[in-house]
Scaffold this motif. Structure first.
Motif: not given
Length: 588
Positions: A369-371, A490-491, A514-516, A560-561
């Motif tokens: 889950v990313v969001a 855009d991923a 997840k990217r962030y 944030h990362q």
């Protein structure tokens, strides 16, 4: 001794022959005058210069003295002070409503609904600025300068307001049609209609506001159907024949009967645009009921997708299958329903490839889950059915890398046939009943899931009015086909959309990689509050609204990362209009 003659005195010398006596040539008075006159002239020039320079210096950096705008004196004030005074003293006086007459029905349009604003910068900009000239100094000391106030109109906002007027005023032409109630065909006669001329209305209302308010008559254009009562009666006779018995589908040694009830449930006679009512048969829906008698279920195709099992996505592979060609069946059945003839229809099987292949899905990186985002609503209202229906249609949808998700494109126009119902929705500042009303809430839920998932915002229109059940500055207005929600994946991984709903809430969850570490929404303080109006209405079909004050808010998305901020989106400013509190007094 000889006496001496007395000596003569010496002759005066005047430098001229003959020794004649003349007055002296020196005169002291004329040179003194020659020195005084130039001094007086210089003094006058200096005094004149001072008479200009001193007041000019005092006047520079401020609005020229004696400057008035519609009776408001702003002379001698700084630009900032003049702007504040104009807003306070003149803004309210210019805010006169426009009363629109639409086919005899009057509707009041308030200045905020047209985006009317006093252009203080443009108004003050008409006044002389900089270091004043001698003429301007004289004007400031002895006279007045009258300026006309400048006002501006937000054409986009006025267009939305007109759209709201049109939703209430439009009476589209109805084409003739034949449908079924059970097995009984029901004709609908064609009917003339009228439509509000949107472009003309925007221009007329805009002109009325710029002229100080008042009344304006808006134009309704006639709308004519292309069908006639005769074509309806012809189609009615064919409809009765269509359900006079079953039709039989055959292939090889297999057959399946389509009962009159199943025919009636999936057959309508609609306008073909040329004045004729032609049959439209939903063969795909019929095959969902009878195809298993013609083709084994194990042979039917299946799209690749993911199912969530025990909180984890599990790949369901695609499968090529065999099935009845629904387009050919629709064509052949419609020929029977239009022209009569034999009621046995041969069908053909063919290889049917899945729409989404396993290869397309396997490498999409859908693993977590990313969001996820939820919004709430009151149970059991008509709008809830629309929200839940949209959630059903989008559950399981895949958005591939680089693909742009368009809610209107995927779901299409909301119709009764697709399971949507009439419900209230604010359109252009007016609460109106439309099919699919309330689905802006689903769009808002989807937008926030994509927002916190870190995906690109391509297109969305904030709501005109603030609703406390939505996050301020992060809501979405949805209206087919004009107002859409679009976001781009855009991923490098795909996105799986999963939806869920209860009687009081709807949730959108996005699965991907997840990217962030965190995506947050940074909100400004609310500002520029505007009070709401109160009104009562006895109009039939009145829909009550809760008053909400207007305000402005900024929202910035921060990514944030690795324990630090890696990027920020451009600040998004939302200006909410005050929503009128409407109390309906009509007896029902």
């Amino acid at each position: 001794m000889t006496a001496k003659e007395p000596s003569s005195p010496p002759a005066p010398v005047f430098g001229v022959a003959g020794g004649a006596e003349r007055p002296p040539a020196f005169d002291a008075d004329p040179p003194r005058r020659r020195r005084i006159v130039p001094g007086l002239i210089a003094l006058v020039i200096i005094l004149a210069a001072l008479a200009y320079v001193v007041p000019a210096v005092l006047m520079s950096g401020s609005v020229l003295r004696g400057t008035h705008v519609a009776g408001v004196d702003i002379g001698g004030l700084t630009v900032t002070q003049a702007a504040d005074k104009l807003r306070n003293d003149l803004g309210a006086r210019l805010s006169k409503p426009v009363v629109a007459d639409i086919g005899g029905k009057k509707d009041t349009i308030q200045p905020d609904e047209a985006g009317l604003e006093l252009d203080v910068v443009g108004t003050i900009g008409q006044a002389p600025s900089g270091f004043p000239s001698p003429q301007e100094v004289w004007q400031g000391l002895t006279g007045t300068t009258e300026l006309e106030p400048k006002v501006s109109i937000d054409s986009a906002q006025l267009t939305r307001t007109v759209e709201g007027l049109a939703e209430a005023a439009d009476k589209p032409a109805y084409e003739g049609r034949v449908t079924f109630a059970g097995l009984v065909p029901k004709p609908r006669e064609p009917q003339d209609g009228v439509l509000l001329d949107r472009d003309d209305a925007v221009q007329r209302i805009s002109d009325a506001f710029l002229q100080g308010g008042g009344n304006v008559v808006l134009t309704l254009r006639p709308a004519k159907p292309v069908t006639s009562s005769e074509t309806v009666q012809t189609a009615l006779a064919k409809a009765k024949q269509a359900v006079s018995g079953p039709i039989t589908l055959t292939i090889g040694g297999k057959q399946a009967q389509v009962s009159p009830a199943l025919i009636a449930a999936n057959l309508t006679y609609n306008s073909d645009g040329d004045g004729t009512l032609a049959p439209e048969f939903n063969a795909k829906a019929v095959l969902a009921v009878v195809e298993s008698s013609l083709v084994d279920a194990a042979q039917q195709p299946r799209d690749a997708t993911y199912e969530i099992v025990d909180g984890k996505p599990v790949l369901v592979p695609a499968r090529t299958g065999r099935g009845v060609n629904d387009k050919l069946l629709a064509r052949d059945a419609e020929k029977v329903f239009a022209d009569g003839g034999a009621r046995t229809v041969p069908v053909r099987l063919g290889a049917v490839a899945p729409t989404v292949t396993t290869a397309e899905v396997r490498g999409l990186g859908i693993k977590e889950v990313v969001a996820t985002f939820s919004t709430t609503y009151d149970c059991c209202q008509p709008r809830v059915k629309n929200i839940q229906r949209m959630a059903q249609e989008l559950d399981g949808h895949l958005v591939k890398p680089g693909q742009t998700f368009s809610l209107n494109e995927i779901v299409g126009e909301r119709t009764i046939e697709d399971g949507y119902v009439e419900a209230g929705q604010i359109v252009g500042g007016r609460m109106v009943n439309i099919v699919g009303g309330g689905t802006s809430q689903f769009a808002t839920t989807m937008y926030n899931a994509a927002f916190f998932g870190g995906f690109d915002d391509v297109e969305h229109q904030p709501m005109d009015y603030y609703a406390p059940r939505y996050p301020a500055g992060r809501d979405v207005a949805l209206l087919y086909p004009d107002l859409d929600l679009k976001w781009r994946n855009d991923a490098e991984q795909g996105v799986l959309i999963k939806t869920a709903f209860t009687d009081t809430s709807v949730t959108v969850t996005l699965w991907s990689t997840k990217r962030y570490d965190k995506v947050e929404a940074v909100e400004s303080e609310r500002r520029s509050f505007t009070p709401f109006r109160r009104e009562t209405s006895s109009a039939p079909g009145c829909l009550p609204t809760t008053g909400e004050q207007g305000f402005t808010i900024d929202v910035t998305r921060v990514f944030h990362q690795g324990g630090k901020v890696v990027k920020k989106d451009k600040k998004l400013t939302t200006k909410y209009r005050p929503q009128t509190q409407t109390t309906c007094t009509a007896t029902r």
